[in-house]
Design a protein around this motif. Structure first.
Motif, PDB file in Angstrom:
ATOM      1  N   GLU A 195      40.577  37.660 -14.476  1.00  0.00           N
ATOM      2  CA  GLU A 195      39.401  36.859 -14.134  1.00  0.00           C
ATOM      3  C   GLU A 195      38.136  37.703 -14.102  1.00  0.00           C
ATOM      4  N   GLY A 196      38.276  39.004 -14.396  1.00  0.00           N
ATOM      5  CA  GLY A 196      37.119  39.878 -14.435  1.00  0.00           C
ATOM      6  C   GLY A 196      36.750  40.506 -13.111  1.00  0.00           C
ATOM      7  N   ALA A 197      37.718  40.580 -12.192  1.00  0.00           N
ATOM      8  CA  ALA A 197      37.435  41.147 -10.871  1.00  0.00           C
ATOM      9  C   ALA A 197      38.612  42.022 -10.447  1.00  0.00           C
ATOM     10  N   TYR A 198      38.496  42.581  -9.262  1.00  0.00           N
ATOM     11  CA  TYR A 198      39.578  43.363  -8.673  1.00  0.00           C
ATOM     12  C   TYR A 198      40.105  42.642  -7.438  1.00  0.00           C
ATOM     13  N   ILE A 199      41.389  42.822  -7.181  1.00  0.00           N
ATOM     14  CA  ILE A 199      41.951  42.192  -5.995  1.00  0.00           C
ATOM     15  C   ILE A 199      41.500  42.914  -4.729  1.00  0.00           C
ATOM     16  N   GLU A 237      59.255  55.821   3.404  1.00  0.00           N
ATOM     17  CA  GLU A 237      58.269  54.749   3.508  1.00  0.00           C
ATOM     18  C   GLU A 237      56.913  55.184   2.948  1.00  0.00           C
ATOM     19  N   SER A 238      56.541  56.429   3.218  1.00  0.00           N
ATOM     20  CA  SER A 238      55.281  56.938   2.669  1.00  0.00           C
ATOM     21  C   SER A 238      55.321  56.952   1.141  1.00  0.00           C
ATOM     22  N   GLU A 239      56.462  57.351   0.601  1.00  0.00           N
ATOM     23  CA  GLU A 239      56.616  57.376  -0.856  1.00  0.00           C
ATOM     24  C   GLU A 239      56.531  55.967  -1.430  1.00  0.00           C
ATOM     25  N   GLN A 240      57.133  55.020  -0.715  1.00  0.00           N
ATOM     26  CA  GLN A 240      57.082  53.632  -1.169  1.00  0.00           C
ATOM     27  C   GLN A 240      55.638  53.142  -1.247  1.00  0.00           C
ATOM     28  N   VAL A 241      54.873  53.403  -0.201  1.00  0.00           N
ATOM     29  CA  VAL A 241      53.482  52.957  -0.160  1.00  0.00           C
ATOM     30  C   VAL A 241      52.652  53.698  -1.213  1.00  0.00           C
ATOM     31  N   ALA A 242      52.863  55.009  -1.326  1.00  0.00           N
ATOM     32  CA  ALA A 242      52.095  55.811  -2.283  1.00  0.00           C
ATOM     33  C   ALA A 242      52.381  55.388  -3.717  1.00  0.00           C
ATOM     34  N   THR A 243      53.640  55.170  -4.036  1.00  0.00           N
ATOM     35  CA  THR A 243      54.013  54.763  -5.396  1.00  0.00           C
ATOM     36  C   THR A 243      53.405  53.412  -5.737  1.00  0.00           C
ATOM     37  N   TYR A 244      53.427  52.525  -4.776  1.00  0.00           N
ATOM     38  CA  TYR A 244      52.881  51.178  -4.982  1.00  0.00           C
ATOM     39  C   TYR A 244      51.400  51.243  -5.355  1.00  0.00           C
ATOM     40  N   TRP A 245      50.631  51.956  -4.540  1.00  0.00           N
ATOM     41  CA  TRP A 245      49.192  52.010  -4.798  1.00  0.00           C
ATOM     42  C   TRP A 245      48.864  52.897  -5.996  1.00  0.00           C
ATOM     43  N   GLN A 246      49.712  53.874  -6.262  1.00  0.00           N
ATOM     44  CA  GLN A 246      49.515  54.695  -7.466  1.00  0.00           C
ATOM     45  C   GLN A 246      49.643  53.837  -8.721  1.00  0.00           C
ATOM     46  N   SER A 250      46.789  53.404 -11.450  1.00  0.00           N
ATOM     47  CA  SER A 250      47.051  53.818 -12.831  1.00  0.00           C
ATOM     48  C   SER A 250      46.786  52.687 -13.815  1.00  0.00           C
ATOM     49  N   GLU A 251      47.002  51.454 -13.374  1.00  0.00           N
ATOM     50  CA  GLU A 251      46.809  50.299 -14.242  1.00  0.00           C
ATOM     51  C   GLU A 251      45.417  49.692 -14.088  1.00  0.00           C
ATOM     52  N   ASP A 252      44.549  50.384 -13.330  1.00  0.00           N
ATOM     53  CA  ASP A 252      43.172  49.926 -13.111  1.00  0.00           C
ATOM     54  C   ASP A 252      43.142  48.508 -12.545  1.00  0.00           C
ATOM     55  N   LEU A 253      44.000  48.258 -11.582  1.00  0.00           N
ATOM     56  CA  LEU A 253      44.059  46.934 -10.951  1.00  0.00           C
ATOM     57  C   LEU A 253      43.348  46.898  -9.608  1.00  0.00           C
ATOM     58  N   VAL A 254      42.842  48.045  -9.147  1.00  0.00           N
ATOM     59  CA  VAL A 254      42.053  48.106  -7.912  1.00  0.00           C
ATOM     60  C   VAL A 254      40.835  48.981  -8.176  1.00  0.00           C
ATOM     61  N   SER A 255      39.746  48.663  -7.499  1.00  0.00           N
ATOM     62  CA  SER A 255      38.544  49.471  -7.656  1.00  0.00           C
ATOM     63  C   SER A 255      38.634  50.706  -6.774  1.00  0.00           C
ATOM     64  N   THR A 256      37.695  51.621  -6.939  1.00  0.00           N
ATOM     65  CA  THR A 256      37.713  52.866  -6.168  1.00  0.00           C
ATOM     66  C   THR A 256      36.323  53.188  -5.621  1.00  0.00           C
ATOM     67  N   LEU A 257      35.569  52.168  -5.274  1.00  0.00           N
ATOM     68  CA  LEU A 257      34.234  52.377  -4.725  1.00  0.00           C
ATOM     69  C   LEU A 257      34.318  53.055  -3.357  1.00  0.00           C
ATOM     70  N   PRO A 258      33.341  53.866  -3.012  1.00  0.00           N
ATOM     71  CA  PRO A 258      33.329  54.471  -1.673  1.00  0.00           C
ATOM     72  C   PRO A 258      33.260  53.386  -0.603  1.00  0.00           C
ATOM     73  N   SER A 259      34.169  53.425   0.328  1.00  0.00           N
ATOM     74  CA  SER A 259      34.229  52.403   1.365  1.00  0.00           C
ATOM     75  C   SER A 259      32.933  52.320   2.153  1.00  0.00           C
ATOM     76  N   PHE A 260      32.517  51.088   2.444  1.00  0.00           N
ATOM     77  CA  PHE A 260      31.365  50.807   3.305  1.00  0.00           C
ATOM     78  C   PHE A 260      30.035  51.255   2.686  1.00  0.00           C
ATOM     79  N   SER A 261      30.052  51.563   1.399  1.00  0.00           N
ATOM     80  CA  SER A 261      28.823  51.919   0.698  1.00  0.00           C
ATOM     81  C   SER A 261      28.094  50.642   0.278  1.00  0.00           C
TER      82      SER A 261
END
Length: 446
Positions: A195-199, A237-246, A250-261
């Motif tokens: 849809e042209g946005a990030y989740i 559990e840390s590996e599970q969370v890290a792998t998920y967000w990695q 990697s697939e550019d499905l989330v943005s990486t803007l500086p928080s609260f900017s």
């Protein structure tokens, strides 16, 4: 108010390790010089003046309520930057110099560091404190006692149970189901990208947000057996969370803007981010960041790792601590208890500073009842109250969290840049944390 803990468990039986740490900034941890720390807590015989350092907006107006009703115990508010932005270092400098304020706002994840450094008064003997446990959400009380018998080192102030803010209108218009599991969330991320946005956004610098994700998954970063610390940033559990967000990164499905900017704010205001998995205090953060989207947001529980799960993480939360060396611990403790239990004080602290109280009575406050206009009239605090009851009470913070956050954040930056991974960041952060503990002569298991 971003930053909490659990019921009393063996993981909080820290006395031996703390007294063996060899890095006391004050006197012996069993000292009774002030008449409070482990001994009697006698009120002063005359008028008392207290100082209280905090970064909560409007706290001076809250304290004025106390001052009007307690002419013989006057409190002066000193404001400072957010804890890790300078206030904590100021506290340590002041403790070393012997001129610390009587009371200070300290987030739960920073309390172990102050305990290790012997910077807190044990106020358990002060009137009303030992019997106050039932007045607070159970896991927050564990944050201020560390599992020690007959010890209370602060009064819980606020907490940060997590849930998912989401653009209900955009999900409906796109025909995308609101995700209830992390698997569904990843699938929705692909649809939102189409849809042209990030989740959502992955926050490099908010490592305590990531810790909240690990907390929800049932992981533990630290533990203490009464003799030494265990450090485990790389557990299953840390590996599970890290792998998920990695994978999402990697697939550019989330943005990486500086928080609260400003850019981050604009992305929400312009519909470029459709969800934010965040804490209860984020309700006002989001409404301030995205005023043009009023009425279009809703709140749902955090996505779950297993279908039908109910677990929640926590991000943030503070306590009001009586700092080592206070000449009037009885009055300081009485003020701290009033500040965090009095209905009028709680309501005003929420109105002016956005605090979500750790007090059980908060559920009865008008501020947390009924619908919230920005969220389409939804009674969102019911969702957060349920989340708070589903926070694992046994999560433990380590005594060098500021350094841990910095080290892991540096690694997250490399992962976002594509030269490393989130798991690499956790692995390196774990070793640096162990090294930091050793450098401070804090016992650590390897």
């Amino acid at each position: 108010m971003r930053a909490h803990y659990g019921k009393v468990t063996a993981a909080f039986a820290m006395i031996s390790a703390l007294t063996l740490s060899g890095c006391s900034a004050g006197g012996d941890s069993g000292s009774t010089d002030t008449g409070a720390d482990g001994g009697a807590c006698e009120p002063a015989e005359g008028p008392v003046e207290l100082t209280f350092t905090t970064w909560v907006p409007g706290m001076d107006q809250v304290v004025e309520l106390w001052n009007e009703e307690n002419p013989d115990v006057q409190v002066t508010v000193q404001t400072g930057p957010n804890g890790n932005s300078g206030t904590y270092q100021n506290f340590f400098n002041q403790l070393q110099a012997g001129n610390a304020p009587d009371l200070g706002q300290i987030e739960y994840d920073a309390l172990p560091n102050f305990r290790v450094q012997d910077g807190l008064e044990n106020i358990a003997a002060c009137e009303g404190i030992a019997n106050a446990e039932d007045q607070f959400v159970d896991w927050t009380w564990g944050q201020v006692t560390f599992g020690e018998d007959d010890a209370v080192y602060a009064v819980p102030q606020d907490s940060g149970p997590m849930a998912m803010y989401y653009r209900a209108d955009l999900f409906e218009a796109a025909g995308i189901e609101v995700p209830t599991t992390w698997e569904e969330y990843a699938a929705a991320a692909e649809q939102v990208k189409a849809e042209g946005a990030y989740i959502t956004n992955f926050p490099r610098s908010d490592v305590n947000w990531f810790a909240g994700m690990v907390w929800q998954a049932g992981g533990q970063w630290f533990a203490n057996d009464g003799e030494a610390w265990d450090v485990n940033l790389t557990g299953e559990e840390s590996e599970q969370v890290a792998t998920y967000w990695q994978d999402l990164l990697s697939e550019d499905l989330v943005s990486t803007l500086p928080s609260f900017s400003d850019e981050w704010n604009a992305s929400f205001n312009e519909g470029q981010q459709w969800t934010w998995v965040s804490a209860v205090w984020g309700a006002t953060t989001l409404s301030d960041a995205a005023p043009d989207t009023a009425g279009k947001w809703a709140v749902a529980p955090m996505p779950q790792w297993e279908d039908g799960g109910e677990s929640a993480g926590n991000w943030g939360g503070s306590s009001t601590a009586v700092l080592k060396g206070s000449e009037n611990p009885a009055e300081a403790a009485a003020f701290a208890l009033w500040l965090n239990t009095d209905p009028e004080a709680l309501a005003l602290a929420n109105e002016l500073g956005g605090l979500y109280p750790a007090a059980e009575s908060a559920a009865e406050l008008e501020a947390f009842a009924g619908g919230v206009e920005f969220y389409g009239g939804q009674p969102i605090y019911d969702v957060f109250a349920e989340a708070s009851s589903n926070v694992d009470p046994d999560f433990t913070w380590g005594p060098t969290m500021t350094q841990t956050y910095t080290d892991v954040s540096d690694g997250f930056g490399a992962a976002i840049g594509g030269s490393s991974t989130l798991m690499d960041a956790l692995t390196e952060g774990q070793q640096k944390t162990i090294d930091a503990l050793k450098a401070q002569s804090i016992p650590v298991n390897e």
